[in-house]
Enzyme design. Structure first.
Site, PDB file in Angstrom:
ATOM      1  N   ALA A 167       0.865  -1.185   0.000  1.00  0.00           N
ATOM      2  CA  ALA A 167       0.000   0.000   0.000  1.00  0.00           C
ATOM      3  C   ALA A 167       0.905   1.238   0.000  1.00  0.00           C
ATOM      4  CB  ALA A 167      -0.958   0.000   1.183  1.00  0.00           C
ATOM      5  N   HIS A 206       6.986   5.935   1.346  1.00  0.00           N
ATOM      6  CA  HIS A 206       7.765   4.764   0.923  1.00  0.00           C
ATOM      7  C   HIS A 206       8.638   5.121  -0.282  1.00  0.00           C
ATOM      8  CE1 HIS A 206       4.174   2.476   2.635  1.00  0.00           C
ATOM      9  NE2 HIS A 206       5.182   1.959   3.298  1.00  0.00           N
ATOM     10  N   GLN A 253       3.337  -9.502  13.431  1.00  0.00           N
ATOM     11  CA  GLN A 253       3.484  -8.214  14.129  1.00  0.00           C
ATOM     12  C   GLN A 253       2.137  -7.554  14.433  1.00  0.00           C
ATOM     13  OE1 GLN A 253       5.798  -6.539  10.659  1.00  0.00           O
ATOM     14  NE2 GLN A 253       4.851  -4.637  11.310  1.00  0.00           N
ATOM     15  N   GLY A 261      11.544   4.408   7.785  1.00  0.00           N
ATOM     16  CA  GLY A 261      11.022   5.753   8.054  1.00  0.00           C
ATOM     17  C   GLY A 261      11.026   6.071   9.543  1.00  0.00           C
ATOM     18  N   GLU A 262      11.233   7.351   9.849  1.00  0.00           N
ATOM     19  CA  GLU A 262      11.215   7.788  11.258  1.00  0.00           C
ATOM     20  C   GLU A 262       9.803   7.881  11.825  1.00  0.00           C
ATOM     21  OE1 GLU A 262      13.477  11.405  11.535  1.00  0.00           O
ATOM     22  OE2 GLU A 262      15.361  10.306  11.805  1.00  0.00           O
ATOM     23  N   LYS A 263       8.780   7.696  10.983  1.00  0.00           N
ATOM     24  CA  LYS A 263       7.426   7.690  11.551  1.00  0.00           C
ATOM     25  C   LYS A 263       7.322   6.564  12.591  1.00  0.00           C
ATOM     26  CE  LYS A 263       3.489   6.261   9.665  1.00  0.00           C
ATOM     27  NZ  LYS A 263       2.805   5.468  10.718  1.00  0.00           N
ATOM     28  N   GLN A 267      10.437   1.529  16.045  1.00  0.00           N
ATOM     29  CA  GLN A 267      10.812   0.392  15.195  1.00  0.00           C
ATOM     30  C   GLN A 267      12.230   0.579  14.662  1.00  0.00           C
ATOM     31  OE1 GLN A 267       8.264  -1.654  12.093  1.00  0.00           O
ATOM     32  NE2 GLN A 267       9.302  -0.226  10.746  1.00  0.00           N
ATOM     33  N   SER A 297       0.015   3.911   5.310  1.00  0.00           N
ATOM     34  CA  SER A 297      -0.871   3.084   4.481  1.00  0.00           C
ATOM     35  C   SER A 297      -2.264   3.045   5.089  1.00  0.00           C
ATOM     36  CB  SER A 297      -0.313   1.669   4.385  1.00  0.00           C
ATOM     37  OG  SER A 297       1.007   1.735   3.911  1.00  0.00           O
ATOM     38  N   ARG A 298      -2.337   3.246   6.399  1.00  0.00           N
ATOM     39  CA  ARG A 298      -3.648   3.205   7.078  1.00  0.00           C
ATOM     40  C   ARG A 298      -4.511   4.426   6.739  1.00  0.00           C
ATOM     41  NH1 ARG A 298      -0.485   0.485  11.051  1.00  0.00           N
ATOM     42  NH2 ARG A 298      -1.508  -1.458  11.639  1.00  0.00           N
TER      43      ARG A 298
HETATM   44  O1  PAF Z   1       7.282  -0.652   8.848  1.00  0.00           O
HETATM   45  C1  PAF Z   1       6.763  -1.616   8.240  1.00  0.00           C
HETATM   46  O2  PAF Z   1       6.124  -1.466   7.198  1.00  0.00           O
HETATM   47  C2  PAF Z   1       6.927  -3.016   8.800  1.00  0.00           C
HETATM   48  O3  PAF Z   1       6.908  -2.990  10.182  1.00  0.00           O
HETATM   49  C3  PAF Z   1       8.177  -3.742   8.265  1.00  0.00           C
HETATM   50  C4  PAF Z   1       9.460  -3.068   8.695  1.00  0.00           C
HETATM   51  C5  PAF Z   1       8.114  -3.824   6.750  1.00  0.00           C
HETATM   52  C6  PAF Z   1       8.201  -5.177   8.813  1.00  0.00           C
HETATM   53  O4  PAF Z   1       7.074  -5.898   8.440  1.00  0.00           O
END
Ligand code: PAF
Length: 282
Positions: free
Chosen positions: A32, A37, A61, A149-151, A155, A188-189
């Protein structure tokens, strides 16, 4: 534009590129794709000879089955978008079986406590799922450089920790948050937001910006109380958390120090859609 769905195919291609001394950049995504991205992919294309983009909605996840089921899946559109950047991008869009080999479970990780803060408190098992898939993708793609991404700042910190602790030979680059013209962080949401919620959502970034100004003169506690009050006055947006944290430990700041760097982190529900954002404070 080549799309691979099997490990065997993608690894064969990457081995060939490596024998040819080509550097491999990697952008892992769940598809998406949006301009955020694409900016990661553009940076990867500028830094490397070839770029691999993975598109895989990783089940481990998600702590919420409905969120996993509703996550947008738009492979054809994604491929067309990537083609506008370069024809030479390799897309890796595996099946769940290809990645998990009939065993859809996460490995457990110790990220030195980073995993217990913020998102870790609200999304059980989330970072074990992220660690599992990113480690697996790194093993398959063997990139020289990977872009995040820093968003998803937490993560990003966790992936840097993963690479350090597991000694994975890849350089991680964090890229700044891409925003809509109205300030809403791209996600994407966002495509799932109903019109009224879409209209309300820019309030999140406006509040973060105001919090940043306040943090110049007020304590973290006072700023947090102020943000909580602003959201209480909102009909459509429900605040899950607002936290001001040290960017190294991601722990909530108790007393400010001018030797440390801080960031404000926020998670908000717009209807059933969970949006996150963050801002550097100093
Ligand atoms: O940030 C994301 O889109 C996901 O968490 C990732 C890093 C692709 C892992 O599934």
């Amino acid at each position: 534009m080549k799309i691979f769905s099997e490990i065997k195919q993608i690894t064969k291609n990457i081995e060939r590129l490596k024998l040819d001394n080509q550097t491999v950049g990697f952008v892992p995504t769940m598809g998406a794709l949006h301009a955020g991205h694409l900016s990661l992919v553009a940076k990867a294309l500028a830094d490397n000879d070839v770029v691999v983009v993975s598109i895989f909605v990783n089940p481990t996840q998600f702590d919420n089955v409905e969120d996993l089921e509703k996550y947008p899946r738009t492979l054809e559109k994604d491929a067309a978008l990537l083609k506008t950047l370069s024809n030479a991008i390799l897309i890796y869009a595996p099946t769940t079986n290809d990645i998990y080999q009939n065993n859809v479970v996460s490995q457990h990780f110790d990220f030195d406590g980073l995993e217990h803060e913020m998102e870790g408190k609200f999304r059980a098992g989330h970072f074990d799922g992220v660690g599992t898939i990113v480690k697996r993708l790194f093993e398959i793609v063997t990139p020289d450089n990977a872009y995040f991404g820093e968003k998803d700042f937490q993560q990003l910190a966790i992936i840097k920790k993963l690479v350090e602790k597991q000694r994975i030979p890849v350089k991680i680059t964090g890229c700044t948050i891409h925003r809509e013209a109205n300030g809403l962080a791209m996600s994407s949401r966002n495509t799932r937001l109903k019109p009224a919620y879409k209209k309300a959502a820019p309030f999140i970034y406006k509040t973060l910006q105001a919090a940043k100004v306040k943090f110049g003169t007020e304590s973290a506690t006072k700023v947090t109380e102020w943000v909580t009050k602003q959201f209480a006055k909102q009909d459509l947006l429900v605040l899950e958390y607002f936290i001001i944290a040290d960017i190294e430990t991601l722990k909530t700041v108790k007393r400010k120090s001018n030797k440390k760097k801080y960031r404000a982190f926020i998670a908000v529900y717009a209807d059933d859609i969970r949006l996150i954002d963050n801002i550097a404070l100093n």
